[in-house]
Design a protein around this motif. Structure first.
Motif, short mmCIF file in Angstrom:
data_model
loop_
_atom_site.label_atom_id
_atom_site.label_comp_id
_atom_site.label_asym_id
_atom_site.label_seq_id
_atom_site.Cartn_x
_atom_site.Cartn_y
_atom_site.Cartn_z
N ARG A 64 0.87 -1.18 0.00
CA ARG A 64 0.00 0.00 0.00
C ARG A 64 0.90 1.22 0.00
N ARG A 65 0.53 2.22 -0.76
CA ARG A 65 1.33 3.44 -0.80
C ARG A 65 0.40 4.65 -0.66
N PRO A 66 0.86 5.71 0.09
CA PRO A 66 0.05 6.92 0.22
C PRO A 66 0.08 7.75 -1.06
N MET A 67 -1.07 8.22 -1.48
CA MET A 67 -1.18 9.06 -2.68
C MET A 67 -2.16 10.20 -2.40
N SER A 68 -1.74 11.41 -2.68
CA SER A 68 -2.62 12.57 -2.51
C SER A 68 -3.78 12.49 -3.49
N ILE A 69 -4.85 13.13 -3.12
CA ILE A 69 -6.02 13.16 -4.00
C ILE A 69 -5.92 14.41 -4.88
N CYS A 106 1.74 20.83 3.25
CA CYS A 106 1.28 19.45 3.19
C CYS A 106 2.53 18.55 3.09
N LEU A 107 2.79 17.77 4.14
CA LEU A 107 4.02 16.97 4.20
C LEU A 107 3.79 15.60 3.56
N GLU A 108 4.81 15.09 2.90
CA GLU A 108 4.69 13.76 2.29
C GLU A 108 5.82 12.87 2.81
N GLU A 109 5.76 12.57 4.11
CA GLU A 109 6.80 11.73 4.73
C GLU A 109 6.62 10.28 4.32
N GLY A 139 6.64 19.17 -8.32
CA GLY A 139 6.61 17.75 -8.69
C GLY A 139 5.34 17.05 -8.24
N THR A 140 5.52 15.93 -7.53
CA THR A 140 4.35 15.16 -7.11
C THR A 140 3.64 15.82 -5.92
N GLY A 141 4.08 17.00 -5.53
CA GLY A 141 3.36 17.78 -4.52
C GLY A 141 2.28 18.66 -5.13
N GLY A 200 -1.61 15.22 10.38
CA GLY A 200 -1.42 15.98 9.15
C GLY A 200 -2.20 15.28 8.07
N PRO A 201 -1.76 15.27 6.82
CA PRO A 201 -0.45 15.74 6.38
C PRO A 201 -0.34 17.26 6.31
N VAL A 202 -1.48 17.97 6.53
CA VAL A 202 -1.45 19.43 6.42
C VAL A 202 -1.21 20.02 7.80
N ILE A 206 -5.67 10.46 -9.15
CA ILE A 206 -4.35 10.56 -8.51
C ILE A 206 -3.28 10.73 -9.59
N LEU A 207 -2.15 11.25 -9.17
CA LEU A 207 -1.02 11.45 -10.08
C LEU A 207 0.21 10.97 -9.35
N PHE A 208 1.02 10.13 -9.99
CA PHE A 208 2.21 9.68 -9.28
C PHE A 208 3.37 9.50 -10.24
N LYS A 209 4.54 9.39 -9.61
CA LYS A 209 5.77 9.16 -10.36
C LYS A 209 6.38 7.87 -9.84
N ILE A 210 6.94 7.08 -10.75
CA ILE A 210 7.57 5.83 -10.33
C ILE A 210 8.86 6.15 -9.58
N VAL A 211 8.96 5.65 -8.33
CA VAL A 211 10.23 5.79 -7.60
C VAL A 211 10.74 4.45 -7.09
N GLY A 212 9.87 3.46 -6.96
CA GLY A 212 10.28 2.17 -6.41
C GLY A 212 9.27 1.09 -6.77
N THR A 213 9.28 0.01 -6.00
CA THR A 213 8.48 -1.17 -6.34
C THR A 213 6.97 -0.88 -6.38
C1 LIG Z 1 0.56 11.85 2.34
C2 LIG Z 1 1.39 11.47 1.12
C3 LIG Z 1 0.94 11.80 -0.13
C4 LIG Z 1 1.69 11.43 -1.26
N1 LIG Z 1 1.22 11.78 -2.48
C5 LIG Z 1 1.91 11.43 -3.57
C6 LIG Z 1 1.40 11.75 -4.87
O1 LIG Z 1 0.33 12.36 -5.02
N2 LIG Z 1 2.12 11.36 -5.94
C7 LIG Z 1 3.32 10.68 -5.78
O2 LIG Z 1 3.95 10.36 -6.79
N3 LIG Z 1 3.82 10.39 -4.60
C8 LIG Z 1 3.13 10.73 -3.48
N4 LIG Z 1 3.63 10.41 -2.26
C9 LIG Z 1 4.89 9.68 -2.18
C10 LIG Z 1 4.62 8.20 -2.49
O3 LIG Z 1 3.80 7.68 -1.48
C11 LIG Z 1 5.94 7.45 -2.56
O4 LIG Z 1 6.62 7.85 -3.71
C12 LIG Z 1 5.69 5.97 -2.61
O5 LIG Z 1 5.22 5.51 -1.38
C13 LIG Z 1 6.97 5.24 -2.99
O6 LIG Z 1 6.68 3.85 -2.97
P1 LIG Z 1 7.54 2.82 -3.83
O7 LIG Z 1 7.23 1.44 -3.34
O8 LIG Z 1 7.37 3.07 -5.28
O9 LIG Z 1 9.00 3.22 -3.49
P2 LIG Z 1 9.88 2.72 -2.26
O10 LIG Z 1 10.62 1.52 -2.69
O11 LIG Z 1 9.06 2.66 -1.03
O12 LIG Z 1 10.83 3.96 -2.17
C14 LIG Z 1 11.71 4.31 -3.23
C15 LIG Z 1 12.56 5.48 -2.80
O13 LIG Z 1 11.72 6.63 -2.56
C16 LIG Z 1 11.88 7.06 -1.20
N5 LIG Z 1 10.56 7.47 -0.74
C17 LIG Z 1 9.47 6.69 -0.58
N6 LIG Z 1 8.43 7.41 -0.12
C18 LIG Z 1 8.88 8.68 0.00
C19 LIG Z 1 8.30 9.89 0.46
N7 LIG Z 1 7.03 9.98 0.86
N8 LIG Z 1 9.05 11.00 0.44
C20 LIG Z 1 10.35 10.95 0.05
N9 LIG Z 1 10.95 9.83 -0.39
C21 LIG Z 1 10.23 8.72 -0.40
C22 LIG Z 1 12.41 5.87 -0.46
O14 LIG Z 1 13.15 6.26 0.69
C23 LIG Z 1 13.28 5.23 -1.49
O15 LIG Z 1 14.52 5.85 -1.60
C24 LIG Z 1 2.92 10.75 -1.12
C25 LIG Z 1 3.37 10.41 0.16
C26 LIG Z 1 2.62 10.78 1.26
C27 LIG Z 1 3.10 10.39 2.62
#
Ligand SMILES: Cc1cc2nc3c(=O)[nH]c(=O)nc-3n(C[C@H](O)[C@H](O)[C@H](O)COP(=O)(O)OP(=O)(O)OC[C@H]3O[C@@H](n4cnc5c(N)ncnc54)[C@H](O)[C@@H]3O)c2cc1C
Ligand code: FES
Length: 295
Positions: free
Chosen positions: A59-64, A247-250, A120-122, A281-283, A74-81
């Motif tokens: 499960r991953r957090p995504m802003s609305i 709005c924090l995205e931890e 970006g994704t904020g 939060g996140p706000v 929702i809009l997202f960018k690939i960063v990991g699995t």
């Molecule tokens: C409240 C909230 C709202 C979000 N909204 C969006 C959104 O609208 N669009 C979007 O693209 N992303 C958003 N994110 C971030 C998104 O949740 C992460 O990119 C996602 O969880 C990464 O998962 P992954 O399995 O692809 O990558 P992982 O394998 O979990 O992580 C890959 C890399 O990204 C880093 N990472 C993961 N999550 C975050 C984060 N939150 N901040 C900084 N670095 C991170 C990890 O440390 C690691 O280096 C949001 C996060 C939060 C907490």
């Protein structure tokens, strides 16, 4: 703007269906999800905790980005699995979503200016905020500044809604804001056409000078994006005496308040307190967030 104590709203666990999937450059995707129960409760700033595949192991957090007629955007960018798996979800796939989670933006209805600065994704929660406020048709002035180092995942035509002082330095805007009369301007250091060449916070500062905005104008500033961006917005707001929220995205684990894995120090009237980004939060009020300083 006062920030009330965390109020728990009812969370829904809903099986949502992907009804549109739009890929954009650099691994960015926009999904539309049929999610009537979450959509009717969603407020700008809130997010969903979304299963990234049909099995639901991540499960991953995504802003609305939007919530209308039972559909969440929702809009997202690939960063990991997780985001990689989510990007592969075709139209028709069913996913599990929990939401809407968190405290929404609460702009002051008396504010004259509502300024949103996203990176970006904020960007998604800020567009949801401005679109909702624009629908209220009040006298408030709404403006948006967006920054990205990769192509914006939106149509960015030449601006039609006037944005005095910015046509020379940033001629393009987001069409979804343009067509509802909200001026927007874009910044990038990646030579994207029609954008201000530099940081979005520099573009914002440039405009504040051009427009001669002062503390007396009753402005509120809302921001979401990388921490350095929000730290700079906080500093600009402090210098000008503007209120607002960030709005924090931890990184998160449970996203529903159970693990404290997302706790961050927040300034309270009686000192620092650890607050959970997911449910407190996140706000958070703009002046309460700490960026590196010790108190
Ligand atoms: C409240 C909230 C709202 C979000 N909204 C969006 C959104 O609208 N669009 C979007 O693209 N992303 C958003 N994110 C971030 C998104 O949740 C992460 O990119 C996602 O969880 C990464 O998962 P992954 O399995 O692809 O990558 P992982 O394998 O979990 O992580 C890959 C890399 O990204 C880093 N990472 C993961 N999550 C975050 C984060 N939150 N901040 C900084 N670095 C991170 C990890 O440390 C690691 O280096 C949001 C996060 C939060 C907490
Ligand atoms: S992620 Fe578990 S309490 Fe916030």
């Amino acid at each position: 703007m006062s920030h009330p104590p965390s109020k728990r709203r009812s969370l829904v666990v809903e099986t949502v269906r992907v009804i549109a999937r739009d890929p954009y450059p650099a691994g960015q995707y926009r999904l539309s999800l049929q999610a009537p129960r979450i959509a009717e409760r969603a407020q700008p700033g809130m997010f969903i905790h979304l299963g990234c595949d049909e099995i639901g192991q991540f499960r991953r957090p995504m802003s609305i980005l939007g919530a209308k007629d039972g559909v969440l955007e929702i809009l997202f960018k690939i960063v990991g699995t997780g985001t990689q798996l989510l990007s592969q979800c075709a139209v028709g796939v069913r996913l599990s979503a929990i939401g809407p989670i968190g405290t929404p933006f609460m702009p002051d209805p008396e504010a004259t200016w509502i300024m949103a600065i996203g990176g970006g994704t904020g960007i998604p929660p800020l567009l949801f905020l401005l679109e909702k406020l624009a629908g209220l048709k009040t006298d408030q002035h709404l403006v948006f500044f967006g920054g990205s180092e990769i192509p914006f995942p939106f149509d960015t035509p030449i601006r039609r809604t006037p944005f005095p002082g910015l046509d020379e330095v940033a001629s393009r805007s987001l069409s979804r804001l343009d067509r509802i009369g909200v001026p927007s301007a874009l910044a990038s250091r990646a030579d994207l056409p029609g954008t201000y060449s530099g940081y979005v916070t520099d573009l914002f500062s440039h405009w504040l000078t051009q427009a001669k905005i002062t503390e007396q104008d009753h402005c509120q500033v809302f921001s979401c994006g990388p921490r350095p961006l929000m730290a700079t917005v906080q500093e600009i707001a402090r210098r000008h005496g503007f209120g607002g929220a960030l709005c924090l995205e931890e990184n998160m684990a449970c996203a529903v308040g159970g693990c404290a894995g997302c706790a961050v120090p927040i300034r309270e009237s009686d000192g620092l307190a650890m607050r959970r980004v997911c449910v407190d939060g996140p706000v958070f009020p703009i002046d309460r967030v700490l960026f590196g300083e010790s108190s």
